[in-house]
Design a protein around this motif. Structure first.
Motif, PDB file in Angstrom:
ATOM      1  N   THR A  87       0.829  -1.205   0.000  1.00 11.92           N
ATOM      2  CA  THR A  87       0.000   0.000   0.000  1.00 11.92           C
ATOM      3  C   THR A  87       0.864   1.256   0.000  1.00 11.92           C
ATOM      4  OG1 THR A  87      -1.778  -1.159   1.138  1.00 11.92           O
ATOM      5  CG2 THR A  87      -1.819   1.235   1.239  1.00 11.92           C
ATOM      6  N   VAL A  88       1.912   1.251   0.816  1.00  5.52           N
ATOM      7  CA  VAL A  88       2.819   2.407   0.870  1.00  5.52           C
ATOM      8  C   VAL A  88       3.488   2.609  -0.487  1.00  5.52           C
ATOM      9  CG1 VAL A  88       4.954   3.281   1.905  1.00  5.52           C
ATOM     10  CG2 VAL A  88       3.219   2.227   3.344  1.00  5.52           C
ATOM     11  N   LEU A  89       3.879   1.512  -1.112  1.00  6.67           N
ATOM     12  CA  LEU A  89       4.553   1.593  -2.409  1.00  6.67           C
ATOM     13  C   LEU A  89       3.653   2.112  -3.518  1.00  6.67           C
ATOM     14  CD1 LEU A  89       6.585  -1.731  -2.565  1.00  6.67           C
ATOM     15  CD2 LEU A  89       7.506   0.572  -2.535  1.00  6.67           C
ATOM     16  N   LEU A  90       2.417   1.666  -3.540  1.00  7.95           N
ATOM     17  CA  LEU A  90       1.576   1.888  -4.710  1.00  7.95           C
ATOM     18  C   LEU A  90       0.495   2.948  -4.553  1.00  7.95           C
ATOM     19  CD1 LEU A  90       1.222  -1.838  -5.803  1.00  7.95           C
ATOM     20  CD2 LEU A  90       2.776  -0.094  -6.715  1.00  7.95           C
ATOM     21  N   SER A  91       0.221   3.363  -3.332  1.00  4.50           N
ATOM     22  CA  SER A  91      -0.844   4.347  -3.135  1.00  4.50           C
ATOM     23  C   SER A  91      -0.252   5.729  -2.871  1.00  4.50           C
ATOM     24  CB  SER A  91      -1.738   3.934  -1.968  1.00  4.50           C
ATOM     25  OG  SER A  91      -2.705   4.937  -1.725  1.00  4.50           O
ATOM     26  N   LYS A  92      -0.614   6.655  -3.698  1.00  2.00           N
ATOM     27  CA  LYS A  92      -0.161   8.038  -3.506  1.00  2.00           C
ATOM     28  C   LYS A  92      -0.851   8.680  -2.308  1.00  2.00           C
ATOM     29  CE  LYS A  92       0.818   8.710  -8.375  1.00  2.00           C
ATOM     30  NZ  LYS A  92       0.456   9.338  -9.618  1.00  2.00           N
ATOM     31  N   ASP A  93      -1.923   8.064  -1.843  1.00  4.23           N
ATOM     32  CA  ASP A  93      -2.675   8.607  -0.709  1.00  4.23           C
ATOM     33  C   ASP A  93      -2.029   8.292   0.641  1.00  4.23           C
ATOM     34  OD1 ASP A  93      -4.563   9.540  -2.510  1.00  4.23           O
ATOM     35  OD2 ASP A  93      -5.790   7.726  -2.348  1.00  4.23           O
ATOM     36  N   VAL A  94      -1.027   7.399   0.652  1.00  7.06           N
ATOM     37  CA  VAL A  94      -0.367   7.013   1.901  1.00  7.06           C
ATOM     38  C   VAL A  94       1.068   7.536   1.861  1.00  7.06           C
ATOM     39  CG1 VAL A  94       0.343   5.096   3.372  1.00  7.06           C
ATOM     40  CG2 VAL A  94      -1.797   4.944   2.094  1.00  7.06           C
ATOM     41  N   ALA A  95       1.366   8.441   2.783  1.00 13.49           N
ATOM     42  CA  ALA A  95       2.710   9.010   2.864  1.00 13.49           C
ATOM     43  C   ALA A  95       3.665   7.995   3.483  1.00 13.49           C
ATOM     44  CB  ALA A  95       2.688  10.283   3.708  1.00 13.49           C
ATOM     45  N   LEU A  96       4.944   8.139   3.185  1.00 15.75           N
ATOM     46  CA  LEU A  96       5.954   7.244   3.730  1.00 15.75           C
ATOM     47  C   LEU A  96       5.916   7.242   5.261  1.00 15.75           C
ATOM     48  CD1 LEU A  96       8.354   5.341   3.406  1.00 15.75           C
ATOM     49  CD2 LEU A  96       9.836   7.356   3.274  1.00 15.75           C
ATOM     50  N   ALA A  97       5.750   8.391   5.888  1.00 17.38           N
ATOM     51  CA  ALA A  97       5.700   8.475   7.347  1.00 17.38           C
ATOM     52  C   ALA A  97       4.514   7.678   7.898  1.00 17.38           C
ATOM     53  CB  ALA A  97       5.624   9.923   7.811  1.00 17.38           C
ATOM     54  N   GLU A  98       3.375   7.741   7.238  1.00 20.36           N
ATOM     55  CA  GLU A  98       2.203   6.969   7.668  1.00 20.36           C
ATOM     56  C   GLU A  98       2.473   5.471   7.516  1.00 20.36           C
ATOM     57  OE1 GLU A  98      -1.405  10.009   6.463  1.00 20.36           O
ATOM     58  OE2 GLU A  98      -0.495   8.776   4.901  1.00 20.36           O
ATOM     59  N   GLY A  99       3.086   5.098   6.418  1.00 20.87           N
ATOM     60  CA  GLY A  99       3.422   3.695   6.202  1.00 20.87           C
ATOM     61  C   GLY A  99       4.421   3.192   7.222  1.00 20.87           C
ATOM     62  N   ALA A 100       5.438   4.003   7.523  1.00 21.84           N
ATOM     63  CA  ALA A 100       6.432   3.623   8.521  1.00 21.84           C
ATOM     64  C   ALA A 100       5.767   3.444   9.888  1.00 21.84           C
ATOM     65  CB  ALA A 100       7.548   4.667   8.591  1.00 21.84           C
TER      66      ALA A 100
END
Length: 173
Positions: free
Chosen positions: A58-71
């Motif tokens: 999701t972090v890789l492919l969704s522009k709606d999820v920022a790296l900080a949110e994914g981390a």
């Protein structure tokens, strides 16, 4: 060009940069959390592993999820697994809840039909495990146990016929 094949260099660059960074974050978190996170899996560990993979994708492919949110999401999943495994090593009811208990399927050459049914394991699967352990017959096995990770363990008969210790295994005792 068709948007199904290519949506621009910006999108590719974002996937490349976020992918490398998110992968680095995941590897770092896994190293910090210790070897238990990557150990042989029971059902709980499998769920966490699938959730980690899904979160990374999701972090890789969704522009709606920022790296900080994914981390944060990856860190949260790993932290929750750490807490649960820490508790399960210290509190018996948490361990039983999370991992279950091993289940004896065969004892002294005899199938335990109720256990086979409960575990949804066939007699042929037990026979295969016995053969894989190098035994020629079911009678040569003291027990066959369905472990909490889904594997089948074969306990061989001892020379004196007294049997091996099967502590912690639900069975005919």
């Amino acid at each position: 060009m068709d948007m199904a094949f290519y949506s621009g260099w910006e999108s590719l660059l974002r996937t490349l940069i976020v992918g490398v960074l998110a992968y680095g974050v995941l590897v770092t978190f896994l190293r910090i959390s210790g070897n238990r996170t990557l150990s042989k899996m029971n059902a709980f560990d499998l769920i966490v592993t699938v959730a980690l993979g899904s979160t990374l994708a999701t972090v890789l492919l969704s522009k709606d999820v920022a790296l900080a949110e994914g981390a944060l999401a990856l860190g949260l999943l790993i932290s929750l697994q750490f807490v649960i495994t820490w508790l399960s090593a210290r509190v018996s009811w948490v361990k039983r809840l999370v991992t279950g208990e091993p289940l004896m399927l065969l004892y002294r050459g005899k199938f335990l039909t109720a256990s086979l049914r409960r575990a949804r394991v066939t007699k042929d699967e037990v026979r295969s495990a016995v053969r894989s352990s190098g035994l020629a017959s079911l009678e040569a096995a003291q027990a066959v146990v369905l472990e909490t990770d889904g594997s089948l363990s074969v306990v061989k008969q001892e020379e004196g016929g007294t049997g091996s210790s099967l502590n912690g295994v639900r069975g005919p005792h």
